[in-house]
Scaffold this motif. Structure first.
Motif, PDB file in Angstrom:
ATOM      1  N   GLN A  40       1.218  -1.115   0.434  1.00  0.00           N
ATOM      2  CA  GLN A  40      -0.412   0.250   0.237  1.00  0.00           C
ATOM      3  C   GLN A  40       0.757   1.458  -0.244  1.00  0.00           C
ATOM      4  O   GLN A  40       1.678   1.478   1.086  1.00  0.00           O
ATOM      5  CB  GLN A  40      -0.695   0.244   1.025  1.00  0.00           C
ATOM      6  CG  GLN A  40      -1.716   1.582   1.151  1.00  0.00           C
ATOM      7  CD  GLN A  40      -2.892   0.742   2.102  1.00  0.00           C
ATOM      8  OE1 GLN A  40      -3.090  -0.093   3.211  1.00  0.00           O
ATOM      9  NE2 GLN A  40      -3.980   1.540   2.079  1.00  0.00           N
ATOM     10  N   ALA A  41       1.030   2.104  -0.936  1.00  0.00           N
ATOM     11  CA  ALA A  41       1.952   3.139  -1.235  1.00  0.00           C
ATOM     12  C   ALA A  41       0.823   4.167   0.098  1.00  0.00           C
ATOM     13  O   ALA A  41      -0.387   3.915   0.829  1.00  0.00           O
ATOM     14  CB  ALA A  41       1.131   3.446  -2.429  1.00  0.00           C
ATOM     15  N   ALA A  42       1.238   5.163   0.254  1.00  0.00           N
ATOM     16  CA  ALA A  42       1.772   6.652   0.672  1.00  0.00           C
ATOM     17  C   ALA A  42      -0.331   7.126   0.378  1.00  0.00           C
ATOM     18  O   ALA A  42      -0.512   7.482   2.108  1.00  0.00           O
ATOM     19  CB  ALA A  42       2.584   7.578   0.679  1.00  0.00           C
ATOM     20  N   ASP A  43      -0.278   6.989  -0.849  1.00  0.00           N
ATOM     21  CA  ASP A  43      -1.376   7.466  -1.302  1.00  0.00           C
ATOM     22  C   ASP A  43      -2.768   6.861  -0.954  1.00  0.00           C
ATOM     23  O   ASP A  43      -3.529   6.793  -1.164  1.00  0.00           O
ATOM     24  CB  ASP A  43      -1.583   7.884  -2.869  1.00  0.00           C
ATOM     25  CG  ASP A  43      -1.575   6.993  -3.408  1.00  0.00           C
ATOM     26  OD1 ASP A  43      -0.914   5.589  -3.288  1.00  0.00           O
ATOM     27  OD2 ASP A  43      -0.589   7.284  -4.390  1.00  0.00           O
ATOM     28  N   GLY A  44      -2.532   5.372  -0.428  1.00  0.00           N
ATOM     29  CA  GLY A  44      -3.320   4.818   0.262  1.00  0.00           C
ATOM     30  C   GLY A  44      -4.000   3.881  -1.361  1.00  0.00           C
ATOM     31  O   GLY A  44      -4.565   2.688  -1.096  1.00  0.00           O
ATOM     32  N   ILE A  45      -2.914   4.343  -2.089  1.00  0.00           N
ATOM     33  CA  ILE A  45      -3.770   3.043  -3.937  1.00  0.00           C
ATOM     34  C   ILE A  45      -2.207   1.832  -2.895  1.00  0.00           C
ATOM     35  O   ILE A  45      -1.497   1.967  -3.088  1.00  0.00           O
ATOM     36  CB  ILE A  45      -3.287   3.647  -4.882  1.00  0.00           C
ATOM     37  CG1 ILE A  45      -4.739   4.725  -4.837  1.00  0.00           C
ATOM     38  CG2 ILE A  45      -3.042   3.193  -5.643  1.00  0.00           C
ATOM     39  CD1 ILE A  45      -3.939   5.452  -6.243  1.00  0.00           C
ATOM     40  N   HIS A  46      -3.597   0.727  -3.190  1.00  0.00           N
ATOM     41  CA  HIS A  46      -1.609  -0.656  -3.607  1.00  0.00           C
ATOM     42  C   HIS A  46      -1.539  -0.810  -4.773  1.00  0.00           C
ATOM     43  O   HIS A  46      -1.983  -0.663  -5.653  1.00  0.00           O
ATOM     44  CB  HIS A  46      -3.502  -1.278  -2.916  1.00  0.00           C
ATOM     45  CG  HIS A  46      -3.422  -2.340  -2.411  1.00  0.00           C
ATOM     46  ND1 HIS A  46      -4.584  -1.258  -1.334  1.00  0.00           N
ATOM     47  CD2 HIS A  46      -2.857  -2.403  -0.986  1.00  0.00           C
ATOM     48  CE1 HIS A  46      -4.860  -0.872  -0.145  1.00  0.00           C
ATOM     49  NE2 HIS A  46      -4.205  -2.230   0.250  1.00  0.00           N
ATOM     50  N   LYS A  47      -0.482  -1.469  -4.811  1.00  0.00           N
ATOM     51  CA  LYS A  47       0.341  -1.781  -6.094  1.00  0.00           C
ATOM     52  C   LYS A  47       1.042  -3.056  -5.723  1.00  0.00           C
ATOM     53  O   LYS A  47       0.827  -3.815  -5.141  1.00  0.00           O
ATOM     54  CB  LYS A  47       1.667  -0.949  -5.940  1.00  0.00           C
ATOM     55  CG  LYS A  47       1.645   0.549  -5.781  1.00  0.00           C
ATOM     56  CD  LYS A  47       1.325   1.234  -7.408  1.00  0.00           C
ATOM     57  CE  LYS A  47       1.567   2.693  -7.523  1.00  0.00           C
ATOM     58  NZ  LYS A  47       1.278   3.444  -8.609  1.00  0.00           N
ATOM     59  N   SER A  93      -1.715  -0.453 -10.086  1.00  0.00           N
ATOM     60  CA  SER A  93      -2.088  -0.058  -9.193  1.00  0.00           C
ATOM     61  C   SER A  93      -3.234  -1.024  -9.482  1.00  0.00           C
ATOM     62  O   SER A  93      -4.294  -1.665  -9.736  1.00  0.00           O
ATOM     63  CB  SER A  93      -2.178   1.623  -9.351  1.00  0.00           C
ATOM     64  OG  SER A  93      -1.574   2.295  -9.251  1.00  0.00           O
ATOM     65  N   ASP A 138       1.328   1.475 -15.161  1.00  0.00           N
ATOM     66  CA  ASP A 138       0.625   3.390 -14.665  1.00  0.00           C
ATOM     67  C   ASP A 138       0.911   4.309 -14.921  1.00  0.00           C
ATOM     68  O   ASP A 138       0.624   5.222 -14.798  1.00  0.00           O
ATOM     69  CB  ASP A 138       0.629   3.334 -12.607  1.00  0.00           C
ATOM     70  CG  ASP A 138       0.073   2.191 -12.162  1.00  0.00           C
ATOM     71  OD1 ASP A 138      -0.956   1.587 -12.476  1.00  0.00           O
ATOM     72  OD2 ASP A 138       0.383   1.733 -10.381  1.00  0.00           O
TER      73      ASP A 138
END
Length: 139
Positions: A40-47, A93, A138
């Motif tokens: 989970q990236a800092a922006d809340g999106i899962h990579k 993403s 992405d």
């Protein structure tokens, strides 16, 4: 759509590195891919990082692990041989546009999971060859 687990095999339109270098932005063929990492990236999106599975014998410039017969049968893969290519991968993403339903599984995207030992071999091979060839889907 539920997050995949590391070791899970999903159906995906994989973009090979050579296709990306030729200017393509979408894979030519849907194929099974093994999920290696979900973060989970800092922006809340899962990579999600995935490596491709192929029935074509790997080339000299590829590092691959052959999938044992029992695992191929467990996943429902019909080919006589399959390899997991660990020298390149796609990152995207979740959920990505290139996730595809499996034709014979009523819209499901998952073939199942790799056995723990095989998944460790895949993960360790990727770590050992850290200079692999990622394609960020992405961009």
């Amino acid at each position: 759509m539920e997050l995949p687990e590391p070791g899970e095999v999903i159906n995906y339109s994989y973009l090979w590195r050579y296709e990306f270098e030729q200017g393509r932005d979408e894979g030519v063929k849907d194929r099974p891919v093994a999920v290696v990492v979900v973060v989970q990236a800092a922006d809340g999106i899962h990579k999600v990082l995935v490596v491709p599975m192929t029935t074509t014998r790997p080339g000299r410039d590829q590092i691959a692990i052959e999938v044992p017969d029992a695992v191929r049968r467990q996943l429902g893969l019909k080919a006589a041989h399959s390899w997991i290519v660990v020298s390149e991968w796609n990152e995207f993403s979740w959920p990505g546009f290139d996730i595809r339903p499996i034709t014979k599984k009523s819209g499901e995207i998952s073939y199942g999971a790799l056995p723990a030992g095989l998944f460790r071999r895949v993960r360790d091979a990727i770590v050992a060859g850290a200079a692999g060839r990622p394609v960020n889907r992405d961009l």
